[in-house]
Design an enzyme around this catalytic site. Structure first.
Site, mmCIF file in Angstrom:
data_model
loop_
_atom_site.group_PDB
_atom_site.id
_atom_site.type_symbol
_atom_site.label_atom_id
_atom_site.label_comp_id
_atom_site.label_asym_id
_atom_site.label_seq_id
_atom_site.Cartn_x
_atom_site.Cartn_y
_atom_site.Cartn_z
ATOM 1 N N ASP A 145 4.735 19.930 8.367
ATOM 2 C CA ASP A 145 5.587 21.124 8.273
ATOM 3 C C ASP A 145 6.866 20.888 7.477
ATOM 4 O OD1 ASP A 145 6.108 19.388 10.520
ATOM 5 O OD2 ASP A 145 7.563 20.851 11.252
ATOM 6 N N LEU A 146 7.419 19.681 7.573
ATOM 7 C CA LEU A 146 8.693 19.437 6.878
ATOM 8 C C LEU A 146 8.499 19.372 5.362
ATOM 9 C CD1 LEU A 146 10.169 16.791 9.367
ATOM 10 C CD2 LEU A 146 10.577 19.260 9.311
ATOM 11 N N ARG B 224 -8.476 -0.471 5.071
ATOM 12 C CA ARG B 224 -7.680 0.574 4.415
ATOM 13 C C ARG B 224 -6.368 0.025 3.886
ATOM 14 N NH1 ARG B 224 -6.012 4.943 8.098
ATOM 15 N NH2 ARG B 224 -4.809 5.293 6.224
ATOM 16 N N LYS C 41 0.839 -1.213 0.000
ATOM 17 C CA LYS C 41 0.000 0.000 0.000
ATOM 18 C C LYS C 41 0.873 1.261 0.000
ATOM 19 C CE LYS C 41 -1.529 1.535 4.134
ATOM 20 N NZ LYS C 41 -1.202 2.923 4.537
ATOM 21 N N ASN C 42 1.884 1.282 0.868
ATOM 22 C CA ASN C 42 2.660 2.518 1.022
ATOM 23 C C ASN C 42 3.643 2.765 -0.116
ATOM 24 O OD1 ASN C 42 1.200 3.067 3.261
ATOM 25 N ND2 ASN C 42 2.802 2.551 4.742
ATOM 26 N N ASP D 32 5.128 0.324 12.027
ATOM 27 C CA ASP D 32 3.907 -0.313 11.512
ATOM 28 C C ASP D 32 3.807 -1.791 11.908
ATOM 29 O OD1 ASP D 32 3.121 2.050 10.388
ATOM 30 O OD2 ASP D 32 3.733 1.542 8.341
ATOM 31 N N ARG E 99 -4.623 10.422 4.973
ATOM 32 C CA ARG E 99 -3.614 11.476 5.096
ATOM 33 C C ARG E 99 -2.622 11.479 3.936
ATOM 34 N NH1 ARG E 99 -2.470 13.687 9.687
ATOM 35 N NH2 ARG E 99 -0.337 13.758 8.949
ATOM 36 N N CYS F 111 -4.268 12.321 13.780
ATOM 37 C CA CYS F 111 -5.024 11.080 13.668
ATOM 38 C C CYS F 111 -4.798 10.282 14.934
ATOM 39 C CB CYS F 111 -4.660 10.298 12.412
ATOM 40 S SG CYS F 111 -3.100 9.474 12.505
ATOM 41 N N ARG G 264 0.971 14.206 13.747
ATOM 42 C CA ARG G 264 1.370 14.018 12.358
ATOM 43 C C ARG G 264 1.325 15.299 11.512
ATOM 44 N NH1 ARG G 264 -0.848 8.452 10.079
ATOM 45 N NH2 ARG G 264 1.012 8.680 8.826
HETATM 46 N N1 EPU Z 1 6.779 14.492 11.088
HETATM 47 C C1 EPU Z 1 6.840 15.822 11.409
HETATM 48 N N2 EPU Z 1 6.688 16.745 10.408
HETATM 49 C C2 EPU Z 1 6.480 16.377 9.111
HETATM 50 C C3 EPU Z 1 6.408 15.007 8.790
HETATM 51 C C4 EPU Z 1 6.561 14.073 9.805
HETATM 52 O O1 EPU Z 1 7.036 16.194 12.566
HETATM 53 O O2 EPU Z 1 6.346 17.264 8.251
HETATM 54 C C5 EPU Z 1 6.905 13.488 12.158
HETATM 55 C C6 EPU Z 1 5.655 12.636 12.341
HETATM 56 O O3 EPU Z 1 4.703 13.264 13.156
HETATM 57 C C7 EPU Z 1 6.221 11.364 12.936
HETATM 58 C C8 EPU Z 1 7.576 11.243 12.246
HETATM 59 O O4 EPU Z 1 7.901 12.541 11.769
HETATM 60 O O5 EPU Z 1 6.414 11.523 14.291
HETATM 61 C C9 EPU Z 1 7.627 10.272 11.071
HETATM 62 O O6 EPU Z 1 6.535 10.503 10.213
HETATM 63 P P1 EPU Z 1 6.574 10.210 8.652
HETATM 64 O O7 EPU Z 1 6.406 11.496 7.924
HETATM 65 O O8 EPU Z 1 7.750 9.378 8.308
HETATM 66 O O9 EPU Z 1 5.248 9.346 8.477
HETATM 67 P P2 EPU Z 1 4.315 9.379 7.208
HETATM 68 O O10 EPU Z 1 5.140 9.618 6.007
HETATM 69 O O11 EPU Z 1 3.143 10.253 7.475
HETATM 70 C C10 EPU Z 1 4.551 6.870 6.579
HETATM 71 C C11 EPU Z 1 3.604 5.711 6.397
HETATM 72 C C12 EPU Z 1 3.069 5.275 7.754
HETATM 73 C C13 EPU Z 1 4.260 4.874 8.638
HETATM 74 C C14 EPU Z 1 5.249 6.044 8.735
HETATM 75 C C15 EPU Z 1 6.497 5.708 9.512
HETATM 76 C C16 EPU Z 1 2.700 6.089 4.208
HETATM 77 C C17 EPU Z 1 1.537 6.473 3.362
HETATM 78 N N3 EPU Z 1 2.518 6.112 5.527
HETATM 79 O O12 EPU Z 1 3.785 7.901 7.184
HETATM 80 O O13 EPU Z 1 2.244 4.150 7.548
HETATM 81 O O14 EPU Z 1 3.822 4.532 9.925
HETATM 82 O O15 EPU Z 1 5.634 6.469 7.406
HETATM 83 O O16 EPU Z 1 7.150 4.632 8.934
HETATM 84 O O17 EPU Z 1 3.741 5.736 3.681
HETATM 85 C C18 EPU Z 1 0.421 2.720 7.932
HETATM 86 O O18 EPU Z 1 0.633 2.204 6.825
HETATM 87 O O19 EPU Z 1 -0.367 2.222 8.774
HETATM 88 C C19 EPU Z 1 1.124 3.947 8.312
HETATM 89 C C20 EPU Z 1 0.710 4.724 9.295
#
Ligand code: EPU
Length: 426
Positions: free
Chosen positions: A127-128, A402, A22-23, A310, A95, A119, A124
């Site tokens: 900002d980055l 999902r 999925k990801n 995950d 998201r 969520c 989540r």
């Molecule tokens: N973060 C920030 N600012 C940002 C982005 C992230 O502070 O702009 C923080 C987040 O709050 C978190 C950490 O950085 O504490 C890591 O977040 P990341 O951005 O890596 O997560 P994501 O990209 O939103 C993806 C997967 C998630 C998985 C995470 C971590 C997808 C679509 N989603 O989320 O998958 O848990 O990476 O590996 O690729 C799932 O499939 O159930 C799922 C939640």
């Protein structure tokens, strides 16, 4: 709302086939917005998030068609994009809609994307993603719950970006934006997840110039145009890990096919440390059996190649059956233990203190009605239900739909007593 009814205590035996990730499929679909030509994606799992992404692309006027045989293929063609917008109705259910921001900025220089809220698993923020786009010449404002982004020049400009924190979708978003930018972009402290590497492989087939995948520094030389291609999505490592735990926790014997064992190094090592026999049969097949003696083992979630967040809920289910203490530390998300309170209701001995959970086992779990709170928490509860005595009912399984393709059918195929109870019949 549908529920799952599980009658625990059955050792799972047989073969399961893993679906596409999925990801990986989510950013791959967003990447199709970068070109006017057709992008064909193979091995896309049939899960709700990808249907949501298809709806989102269609909303923007991309043509999306799905073929069902033999696996699911997505054909995406976006010759013109008239609505550079990700509306709240779609973003609130997924998201990962934020993944369209980078491609829209690269292709059109403007976008309006609803701000994803928090969520169940944490705040989540994005900002980055936004800071990196600003470095590439994008003006960003937020109003009425939407990110309004506009490029100061027709093409984004390459930039040297150092992510303050590793972010998977942040890395993916900026990779896509940089692929069509003017000049070179360097991304430091970027995510090394296999899904990022898979996106690089797809973008390269589309004509992008990228180096460094699998490392924390990515270099992208922007090109003027990308073209259509075909790509096969990698196997889902989290689904694979979930079935590894299913085989182990039930004392069964599962052969897991169509997977990528090299993406599960940390999960396999940790489970082996806990006493679970796991064998890499070949490059795409794993075999897992029940442990002679399952022992508690501490685990900390980390970015790839560490132990995936995950897989934390599923590991916690396993830890409830292990002898001794397992200290679990969640370092990625601040609130990812909602499954723990449900497992405690099933009889598990777990205490949670902030980011740390201490699991003492083995505990005889007993079935009851539990609530799924997010996708991976649901998977953890299914696993707990497979070893619990009596019947476990899992509510709100739309979370699991999902991201897990046919989980009920796959588990039934290896002997589990699990069924979906449709809302009307419940
Ligand atoms: N973060 C920030 N600012 C940002 C982005 C992230 O502070 O702009 C923080 C987040 O709050 C978190 C950490 O950085 O504490 C890591 O977040 P990341 O951005 O890596 O997560 P994501 O990209 O939103 C993806 C997967 C998630 C998985 C995470 C971590 C997808 C679509 N989603 O989320 O998958 O848990 O990476 O590996 O690729 C799932 O499939 O159930 C799922 C939640």
């Amino acid at each position: 709302m549908d529920k799952f009814r599980i009658k625990g205590g059955k050792a799972l035996r047989g073969t399961v086939e893993i679906s596409g990730a999925k990801n990986s499929a989510l950013p791959a679909m967003a990447a199709a917005l970068l070109t006017a030509e057709k992008v064909t994606l193979h091995n896309v799992p049939k899960v709700r998030d990808l249907i949501t992404m298809a709806k989102l692309l269609a909303f923007m006027d991309a043509k999306v068609s799905v073929t069902e045989v033999p696996a699911s293929d997505y054909l995406i063609e976006a010759p013109t994009l008239n609505h550079a917008e990700a509306p709240y109705e779609l973003v609130k259910t997924m998201r990962a809609s934020i993944l369209t921001l980078g491609p829209l900025m690269a292709r059109l220089g403007m976008a309006r994307v609803s701000l994803p809220g928090g969520c169940a698993i944490g705040a989540r923020p994005v900002d980055l993603h936004l800071k990196a786009l600003e470095q590439m010449g994008v003006e960003i404002s937020t109003s009425h719950g939407y990110i309004e982004a506009r490029a100061s020049k027709r093409r984004l400009k390459g930039a040297h970006i150092v992510f303050e924190k590793i972010t998977v979708t942040g890395t993916e978003n900026i990779l896509m934006a940089a692929a069509l930018a003017e000049g070179e972009t360097v991304l430091e402290n970027s995510a090394r997840e296999p899904e990022v590497t898979d996106l690089v492989a797809l973008l390269r087939k589309m004509g992008a110039k990228i180096e460094g995948e699998g490392t924390s520094t990515l270099r992208i030389r922007g090109v003027k145009k990308l073209h259509g291609t075909e790509h096969t999505v990698i196997p889902d490592r989290i689904e694979t890990g979930t079935f590894l735990v299913a085989g182990a926790i039930t004392g069964g014997d599962l052969t897991i096919k169509n997977c990528a064992p090299e993406h599960l190094g940390a999960v396999i090592a940790k489970m082996q440390q806990a006493g679970v026999p796991i064998e890499t049969v070949n490059k795409t097949t794993l075999r897992v059996r029940g442990a002679q003696k399952l022992v508690g083992s501490d685990m900390t979630t980390e970015e790839y190649p560490g132990f995936a967040t995950d897989m934390q809920a599923q590991y916690m289910a396993l830890a409830t059956q292990a002898e001794g203490t397992s200290v679990i530390t969640e370092t990625i998300f601040e609130n990812r233990y909602l499954h723990a309170s449900e497992m405690i209701r099933m009889g598990a001995n777990i205490s949670v203190d902030g980011r740390r959970a201490v699991v003492r086992g083995p505990a005889q779990l007993s079935g009851t009605t539990v609530q799924a709170s997010d996708l991976r928490a649901s998977a953890g509860l299914v696993l707990a239900g497979l070893v619990a005595s009596g019947e476990t009912f899992i509510d709100r399984v739309y979370h699991i739909d999902r991201g897990y393709e046919g989980i009920v059918e796959k588990l039934q195929g290896v002997g589990a007593h699990i069924e979906r109870v449709h809302a009307l019949a419940s």
